[in-house]
Design an enzyme around this catalytic site. Structure first.
Site, mmCIF file in Angstrom:
data_model
loop_
_atom_site.group_PDB
_atom_site.id
_atom_site.type_symbol
_atom_site.label_atom_id
_atom_site.label_comp_id
_atom_site.label_asym_id
_atom_site.label_seq_id
_atom_site.Cartn_x
_atom_site.Cartn_y
_atom_site.Cartn_z
ATOM 1 C CG HIS A 153 -1.968 0.909 1.392
ATOM 2 N ND1 HIS A 153 -1.810 2.262 1.219
ATOM 3 C CD2 HIS A 153 -3.270 0.728 1.710
ATOM 4 C CE1 HIS A 153 -2.964 2.864 1.433
ATOM 5 N NE2 HIS A 153 -3.873 1.958 1.726
ATOM 6 C CD GLU A 253 -3.611 1.164 -1.862
ATOM 7 O OE1 GLU A 253 -4.023 0.066 -1.453
ATOM 8 O OE2 GLU A 253 -4.223 2.222 -1.681
HETATM 9 C C1 BG6 Z 1 -7.003 2.139 0.527
HETATM 10 C C2 BG6 Z 1 -8.484 1.946 0.384
HETATM 11 O O1 BG6 Z 1 -6.351 1.020 0.027
HETATM 12 O O2 BG6 Z 1 -6.652 2.289 1.912
HETATM 13 C C3 BG6 Z 1 -9.210 3.119 1.032
HETATM 14 O O3 BG6 Z 1 -8.801 1.808 -0.985
HETATM 15 C C4 BG6 Z 1 -8.750 3.285 2.483
HETATM 16 O O4 BG6 Z 1 -10.606 2.902 0.965
HETATM 17 C C5 BG6 Z 1 -7.238 3.411 2.511
HETATM 18 O O5 BG6 Z 1 -9.362 4.423 3.047
HETATM 19 C C6 BG6 Z 1 -6.636 3.603 3.919
HETATM 20 O O6 BG6 Z 1 -7.041 2.610 4.778
HETATM 21 P P1 BG6 Z 1 -6.637 2.620 6.310
HETATM 22 O O7 BG6 Z 1 -7.265 1.411 6.911
HETATM 23 O O8 BG6 Z 1 -5.123 2.551 6.351
HETATM 24 O O9 BG6 Z 1 -7.124 3.928 6.866
#
Ligand code: BG6
Length: 277
Positions: A153, A253
């Protein structure tokens, strides 16, 4: 040089410095939270207000979403549990003056088996050089198959969200997670509002073009790419992030998400690889 460091609260990380670049990797989450080529601006974005504390994912760098991307498995926490798991350092190698390789491993625990009843080994090999290479290998150590969705990510640091263009996804189908509709990308991607899209059938390089630099992302073992920026309102609702920080980063990602899931048979392996330069 590879150094083991610890914050006052006991949060442990590994700092790598070589002739080409430097990186910082937290043992919690196997989380690379800094990567910069020497003399250049960081490639990875890290929130100024990110918590470095046990049990909370770092906001920025490269969280490891595993064994479930987003809420692809509704029985697991958002993005799975590997990003807050305690990984072990398996190996560290100074391959040459400009290349350092760190290998971390996460295995099932009583706690993980309680959430997701599979024995596994998850290995993350991070190579710090003038390129950043991440290889995430899942091995099914169980006697039953499991379904895997996952992502590296990556939060990219940018000059400003209004300056960037993402190239390489035109013509690809994507699921718009904000509307739940499948659409087709028409042209390059620019940002004027919240974006949360899961591109499918991606088998080519992606370019993040900023004012003064272009970053290339090359994935292997993956045909899905998530493009995400929370924009104004969601940024206000999110944890460990300043209200206007959405201007400073974009997430691209490298994933196996939605239709690009993997089924791993007993003792089978799968590697998701991203090379960033
Ligand atoms: C992304 C998602 O991968 O991660 C989003 O597509 C999400 O919807 C984002 O808000 C962040 O997620 P988190 O759990 O780290 O706040």
């Amino acid at each position: 040089m590879i150094e083991f460091k610890e914050l006052e609260n006991g949060f442990e990380y590994i700092e790598v410095k070589n002739g080409a670049a430097c990186g910082k990797i937290a043992l919690q989450g196997g989380h690379l939270f800094h990567f910069a080529r020497n003399g250049e601006e960081p490639i990875l974005w890290l929130s100024d207000t990110s918590d470095f504390k046990i049990g909370t994912a770092i906001r920025g760098g490269v969280p490891i979403c595993w064994p479930s991307f987003g809420m692809n498995n509704p029985d697991l926490p958002q993005h799975g549990f590997a990003r807050v798991g305690m990984w072990k350092l398996e190996n560290s190698k100074e391959i040459d003056a400009n290349t350092t390789q760190i290998t971390l491993v996460l295995n099932d625990t009583q706690e993980s088996l309680g959430m997701w009843n599979y024995k596994f080994e998850l290995e993350l090999k991070i190579t710090i050089s003038d390129k950043l290479t991440m290889e995430l290998t899942t091995t099914n150590l169980d006697e039953k198959p499991f379904k895997l969705t996952q992502a590296l990510h990556t939060y990219f640091q940018i000059s400003d969200i209004s300056n960037i263009t993402i190239k390489g996804l035109s013509g690809k189908p994507y699921l718009d997670a904000l509307t739940n509709k499948v659409c087709q990308q028409n042209g390059d991607i620019t940002f004027e509002q919240e974006v949360d899209c899961v591109y499918q059938e991606v088998d080519n390089k992606i370019l993040l073009v900023d004012k003064n630099r272009t970053i290339t992302i090359q994935n292997k073992g993956s045909s899905s790419v998530v493009v995400w920026n929370p924009w104004i309102q969601k940024c206000k609702r999110m944890s460990a992030i300043e209200n206007d920080a959405y201007k400073e980063f974009v997430c691209i990602e490298s994933a196996n998400a939605y239709d690009d899931f993997k089924i791993l048979l007993p003792h089978a392996k799968h590697t998701l690889k991203a090379v960033i330069y």
